[in-house]
Motif scaffolding. Structure first.
Motif, PDB file in Angstrom:
ATOM      1  N   ILE A  64       4.394  47.070  46.028  1.00  0.00           N
ATOM      2  CA  ILE A  64       5.149  48.174  46.622  1.00  0.00           C
ATOM      3  C   ILE A  64       5.889  48.898  45.509  1.00  0.00           C
ATOM      4  O   ILE A  64       6.594  48.276  44.714  1.00  0.00           O
ATOM      5  CB  ILE A  64       6.137  47.640  47.682  1.00  0.00           C
ATOM      6  CG1 ILE A  64       5.350  47.037  48.856  1.00  0.00           C
ATOM      7  CG2 ILE A  64       7.057  48.757  48.179  1.00  0.00           C
ATOM      8  CD1 ILE A  64       6.212  46.345  49.885  1.00  0.00           C
ATOM      9  N   PRO A  65       5.716  50.195  45.388  1.00  0.00           N
ATOM     10  CA  PRO A  65       6.345  50.925  44.273  1.00  0.00           C
ATOM     11  C   PRO A  65       7.863  50.857  44.355  1.00  0.00           C
ATOM     12  O   PRO A  65       8.448  50.869  45.440  1.00  0.00           O
ATOM     13  CB  PRO A  65       5.830  52.359  44.460  1.00  0.00           C
ATOM     14  CG  PRO A  65       5.453  52.460  45.897  1.00  0.00           C
ATOM     15  CD  PRO A  65       4.964  51.102  46.285  1.00  0.00           C
ATOM     16  N   SER A  66       8.489  50.780  43.200  1.00  0.00           N
ATOM     17  CA  SER A  66       9.946  50.689  43.145  1.00  0.00           C
ATOM     18  C   SER A  66      10.456  51.470  41.947  1.00  0.00           C
ATOM     19  O   SER A  66       9.672  52.030  41.180  1.00  0.00           O
ATOM     20  CB  SER A  66      10.380  49.222  43.048  1.00  0.00           C
ATOM     21  OG  SER A  66       9.850  48.624  41.873  1.00  0.00           O
ATOM     22  N   GLY A  67      11.769  51.515  41.794  1.00  0.00           N
ATOM     23  CA  GLY A  67      12.398  52.281  40.727  1.00  0.00           C
ATOM     24  C   GLY A  67      13.270  53.358  41.333  1.00  0.00           C
ATOM     25  O   GLY A  67      13.223  53.619  42.547  1.00  0.00           O
ATOM     26  N   PRO A  68      14.081  54.006  40.520  1.00  0.00           N
ATOM     27  CA  PRO A  68      15.034  55.002  41.025  1.00  0.00           C
ATOM     28  C   PRO A  68      14.384  56.098  41.854  1.00  0.00           C
ATOM     29  O   PRO A  68      14.921  56.491  42.898  1.00  0.00           O
ATOM     30  CB  PRO A  68      15.653  55.569  39.744  1.00  0.00           C
ATOM     31  CG  PRO A  68      15.506  54.476  38.733  1.00  0.00           C
ATOM     32  CD  PRO A  68      14.210  53.802  39.061  1.00  0.00           C
ATOM     33  N   ALA A  69      13.235  56.606  41.428  1.00  0.00           N
ATOM     34  CA  ALA A  69      12.589  57.705  42.151  1.00  0.00           C
ATOM     35  C   ALA A  69      12.158  57.267  43.543  1.00  0.00           C
ATOM     36  O   ALA A  69      12.470  57.931  44.547  1.00  0.00           O
ATOM     37  CB  ALA A  69      11.394  58.221  41.360  1.00  0.00           C
ATOM     38  N   TYR A  70      11.449  56.164  43.621  1.00  0.00           N
ATOM     39  CA  TYR A  70      10.989  55.688  44.924  1.00  0.00           C
ATOM     40  C   TYR A  70      12.155  55.229  45.792  1.00  0.00           C
ATOM     41  O   TYR A  70      12.172  55.455  47.005  1.00  0.00           O
ATOM     42  CB  TYR A  70       9.978  54.558  44.750  1.00  0.00           C
ATOM     43  CG  TYR A  70       8.603  55.050  44.366  1.00  0.00           C
ATOM     44  CD1 TYR A  70       7.719  55.515  45.331  1.00  0.00           C
ATOM     45  CD2 TYR A  70       8.188  55.066  43.035  1.00  0.00           C
ATOM     46  CE1 TYR A  70       6.457  55.982  44.992  1.00  0.00           C
ATOM     47  CE2 TYR A  70       6.929  55.527  42.684  1.00  0.00           C
ATOM     48  CZ  TYR A  70       6.071  55.989  43.668  1.00  0.00           C
ATOM     49  OH  TYR A  70       4.832  56.461  43.325  1.00  0.00           O
ATOM     50  N   ASN A  71      13.142  54.587  45.172  1.00  0.00           N
ATOM     51  CA  ASN A  71      14.279  54.086  45.950  1.00  0.00           C
ATOM     52  C   ASN A  71      15.105  55.205  46.565  1.00  0.00           C
ATOM     53  O   ASN A  71      15.845  54.984  47.522  1.00  0.00           O
ATOM     54  CB  ASN A  71      15.168  53.206  45.071  1.00  0.00           C
ATOM     55  CG  ASN A  71      14.480  51.911  44.663  1.00  0.00           C
ATOM     56  OD1 ASN A  71      13.493  51.506  45.279  1.00  0.00           O
ATOM     57  ND2 ASN A  71      14.978  51.277  43.612  1.00  0.00           N
ATOM     58  N   THR A 111      13.803  57.806  48.034  1.00  0.00           N
ATOM     59  CA  THR A 111      13.046  58.466  49.097  1.00  0.00           C
ATOM     60  C   THR A 111      13.460  57.986  50.479  1.00  0.00           C
ATOM     61  O   THR A 111      13.958  56.864  50.656  1.00  0.00           O
ATOM     62  CB  THR A 111      11.542  58.223  48.938  1.00  0.00           C
ATOM     63  OG1 THR A 111      11.266  56.812  49.090  1.00  0.00           O
ATOM     64  CG2 THR A 111      11.050  58.673  47.566  1.00  0.00           C
ATOM     65  N   THR A 112      13.227  58.831  51.441  1.00  0.00           N
ATOM     66  CA  THR A 112      13.490  58.472  52.840  1.00  0.00           C
ATOM     67  C   THR A 112      12.666  57.259  53.235  1.00  0.00           C
ATOM     68  O   THR A 112      13.134  56.382  53.974  1.00  0.00           O
ATOM     69  CB  THR A 112      13.162  59.657  53.758  1.00  0.00           C
ATOM     70  OG1 THR A 112      13.992  60.769  53.413  1.00  0.00           O
ATOM     71  CG2 THR A 112      13.385  59.303  55.221  1.00  0.00           C
ATOM     72  N   ALA A 113      11.442  57.182  52.737  1.00  0.00           N
ATOM     73  CA  ALA A 113      10.551  56.079  53.092  1.00  0.00           C
ATOM     74  C   ALA A 113      11.162  54.734  52.737  1.00  0.00           C
ATOM     75  O   ALA A 113      11.195  53.807  53.551  1.00  0.00           O
ATOM     76  CB  ALA A 113       9.210  56.248  52.388  1.00  0.00           C
ATOM     77  N   VAL A 114      11.655  54.613  51.513  1.00  0.00           N
ATOM     78  CA  VAL A 114      12.232  53.335  51.085  1.00  0.00           C
ATOM     79  C   VAL A 114      13.559  53.091  51.774  1.00  0.00           C
ATOM     80  O   VAL A 114      13.850  51.981  52.250  1.00  0.00           O
ATOM     81  CB  VAL A 114      12.396  53.310  49.555  1.00  0.00           C
ATOM     82  CG1 VAL A 114      13.197  52.087  49.121  1.00  0.00           C
ATOM     83  CG2 VAL A 114      11.022  53.316  48.874  1.00  0.00           C
ATOM     84  N   GLN A 115      14.393  54.096  51.861  1.00  0.00           N
ATOM     85  CA  GLN A 115      15.715  53.929  52.461  1.00  0.00           C
ATOM     86  C   GLN A 115      15.645  53.552  53.933  1.00  0.00           C
ATOM     87  O   GLN A 115      16.520  52.840  54.438  1.00  0.00           O
ATOM     88  CB  GLN A 115      16.541  55.201  52.262  1.00  0.00           C
ATOM     89  CG  GLN A 115      16.912  55.452  50.810  1.00  0.00           C
ATOM     90  CD  GLN A 115      17.754  56.697  50.621  1.00  0.00           C
ATOM     91  OE1 GLN A 115      18.154  57.349  51.587  1.00  0.00           O
ATOM     92  NE2 GLN A 115      18.024  57.050  49.364  1.00  0.00           N
ATOM     93  N   GLU A 116      14.608  54.005  54.623  1.00  0.00           N
ATOM     94  CA  GLU A 116      14.471  53.676  56.040  1.00  0.00           C
ATOM     95  C   GLU A 116      13.453  52.558  56.283  1.00  0.00           C
ATOM     96  O   GLU A 116      13.171  52.211  57.429  1.00  0.00           O
ATOM     97  CB  GLU A 116      14.062  54.929  56.826  1.00  0.00           C
ATOM     98  CG  GLU A 116      15.138  56.021  56.797  1.00  0.00           C
ATOM     99  CD  GLU A 116      14.798  57.206  57.686  1.00  0.00           C
ATOM    100  OE1 GLU A 116      13.717  57.180  58.329  1.00  0.00           O
ATOM    101  OE2 GLU A 116      15.620  58.139  57.753  1.00  0.00           O
ATOM    102  N   GLY A 117      12.945  51.996  55.211  1.00  0.00           N
ATOM    103  CA  GLY A 117      12.011  50.872  55.342  1.00  0.00           C
ATOM    104  C   GLY A 117      10.647  51.269  55.879  1.00  0.00           C
ATOM    105  O   GLY A 117       9.951  50.446  56.487  1.00  0.00           O
ATOM    106  N   ASN A 118      10.246  52.509  55.624  1.00  0.00           N
ATOM    107  CA  ASN A 118       8.967  53.000  56.142  1.00  0.00           C
ATOM    108  C   ASN A 118       7.841  52.806  55.124  1.00  0.00           C
ATOM    109  O   ASN A 118       7.228  53.754  54.642  1.00  0.00           O
ATOM    110  CB  ASN A 118       9.081  54.477  56.514  1.00  0.00           C
ATOM    111  CG  ASN A 118      10.029  54.716  57.666  1.00  0.00           C
ATOM    112  OD1 ASN A 118      10.238  53.835  58.497  1.00  0.00           O
ATOM    113  ND2 ASN A 118      10.606  55.898  57.727  1.00  0.00           N
ATOM    114  N   ILE A 119       7.609  51.553  54.782  1.00  0.00           N
ATOM    115  CA  ILE A 119       6.513  51.198  53.880  1.00  0.00           C
ATOM    116  C   ILE A 119       5.402  50.593  54.740  1.00  0.00           C
ATOM    117  O   ILE A 119       5.612  49.574  55.406  1.00  0.00           O
ATOM    118  CB  ILE A 119       6.947  50.191  52.808  1.00  0.00           C
ATOM    119  CG1 ILE A 119       8.203  50.679  52.090  1.00  0.00           C
ATOM    120  CG2 ILE A 119       5.810  49.925  51.834  1.00  0.00           C
ATOM    121  CD1 ILE A 119       8.016  51.972  51.329  1.00  0.00           C
TER     122      ILE A 119
END
Length: 368
Positions: free
Chosen positions: A252-259, A261-269
């Motif tokens: 699962i992609p991570s790092g400041p840019a991905y973190n 995003t709405t997707a990561v913040q709302e757990g939409n992976i």
């Protein structure tokens, strides 16, 4: 998917037709008669002299297709990345340490070898070695849509003497796509991003269509990324995807840019089975279903209802179908069928991407 059914009025398409056209039962028989002559993606005219009993598949998309049309018993050789399929332990592995094992393929004495685009693009010399040894090889072109995948299923059915099964399975795919479209009418579509090892699927890829069929907008395509390409952090931040779709074998992609995003913040992976998401074969529909269920659960329920209705309707049609009686005259099938053979092959990178780091080797191999 459990929505398998038998179509009463089977159809075949020519290679250039995007929509199947009804044909008579005798015509269907003719399509599966041998010898059959086709012109493959290399421009080579290939004649398959008899209904193949020994088939080698050089990547998992072709193998999965053979499994899905009920022809696994005809397969005698598969690549190492097809070993997830039930029963492949009984088949010969035609992968070598550096790619296709030409000697292993020749030793299996196949009636036909199915070569998707990624295998040929990576190893054209080995395909020519097979042909020089007198092996019948059909190379497929790369495709860019789920319709192309369905067409490939039909073609593999024809090439291997499994016409009816190929048409039936392809029609199941088309029905599923139509039902998803109906279930998603008037539904807002959030931005999605397919991410794997720093790459993404842009415009002109069947993975992009897997996503849009499931009710997402492909942020990479909207950002003018075509084919399979790298995605940088700036674009991730600018795109701000609401959902990130990841194949099951990739981190699962991570790092400041991905973190951010709405997707990561709302757990939409949304993690999807890589063998469904990244192989242009019938189970690609499973990937769309998995994404749709995660993104649009209400529409997914409606889709399931439509699927059940479709299955019931088709079963009823099959029951009332007219069958040819023994008293009717027999139609002699044509002995030679010509077609331009293409395939929506596993997601192949463009030539410039073919030189990516060795860390992607396993990923690319799986996708062949």
């Amino acid at each position: 998917m459990n929505h398998r059914y038998t179509a009463a009025l089977l159809v075949l398409v020519t290679v250039f037709a995007g929509v199947p056209a009804p044909v008579a039962a005798a015509d269907q028989t003719a399509q599966c008669s041998f010898p059959m002559t086709v012109t493959d993606a290399t421009g080579t005219e290939v004649t398959i002299s008899e209904d193949p009993e020994r088939v080698v598949t050089t990547n998992p998309s072709a193998a999965q297709t053979m499994w899905e049309i009920g022809a696994r018993d005809e397969v005698v050789g598969v690549s190492q990345y097809a070993l997830y399929l039930d029963g492949t332990s009984e088949k010969a592995n035609v992968s070598g340490s550096s790619g296709l094992n030409v000697e292993a393929v020749i030793g299996l004495e196949p009636d036909v070898v199915l070569v998707p685009n990624t295998t040929y693009t990576a190893e054209p010399d080995r395909v020519e070695q097979l042909r020089s040894a007198g092996v019948t090889v059909v190379v497929f072109e790369s495709g860019d849509s789920l319709d192309a995948v369905a067409d490939k299923v039909e073609r593999i059915g024809r090439l291997t003497g499994n016409c009816e099964a190929g048409v039936e399975r392809a029609d199941e795919m088309r029905t599923s796509m139509e039902n998803m479209e109906r279930a998603l009418e008037d539904v807002d579509r959030p931005v999605g991003l397919n991410a794997f090892f720093g790459y993404t699927s842009g415009e002109g890829t069947f993975i992009s269509e897997i996503m849009t069929t499931a009710g997402l907008r492909n942020g990479a395509a909207e950002a003018n990324i075509t084919d399979w390409g790298q995605i940088n952090e700036e674009l991730v931040v600018e795109m701000n995807p609401e959902y990130i779709v990841v194949p099951s074998h990739a981190p699962i992609p991570s790092g400041p840019a991905y973190n951010s995003t709405t997707a990561v913040q709302e757990g939409n992976i949304v993690v999807v089975d890589a063998n469904s998401l990244q192989q242009p074969a019938p189970r690609a529909i499973d990937a769309s279903e998995a994404i749709m269920k995660a993104v649009h659960p209400d529409a997914y329920e409606r889709y399931q209802e439509l699927q059940n209705q479709s299955e019931t309707t088709t079963t009823a049609d099959s029951t009332t179908a007219t069958v040819t009686t023994a008293d009717e005259p027999e139609t002699t099938a044509a002995t030679t069928t010509q077609e331009q053979t293409t395939e929506s092959s596993a997601p192949g990178f463009s030539p410039i991407v073919a030189v990516v780091a060795l860390a992607l080797t396993a990923f690319l191999g799986r996708r062949r």
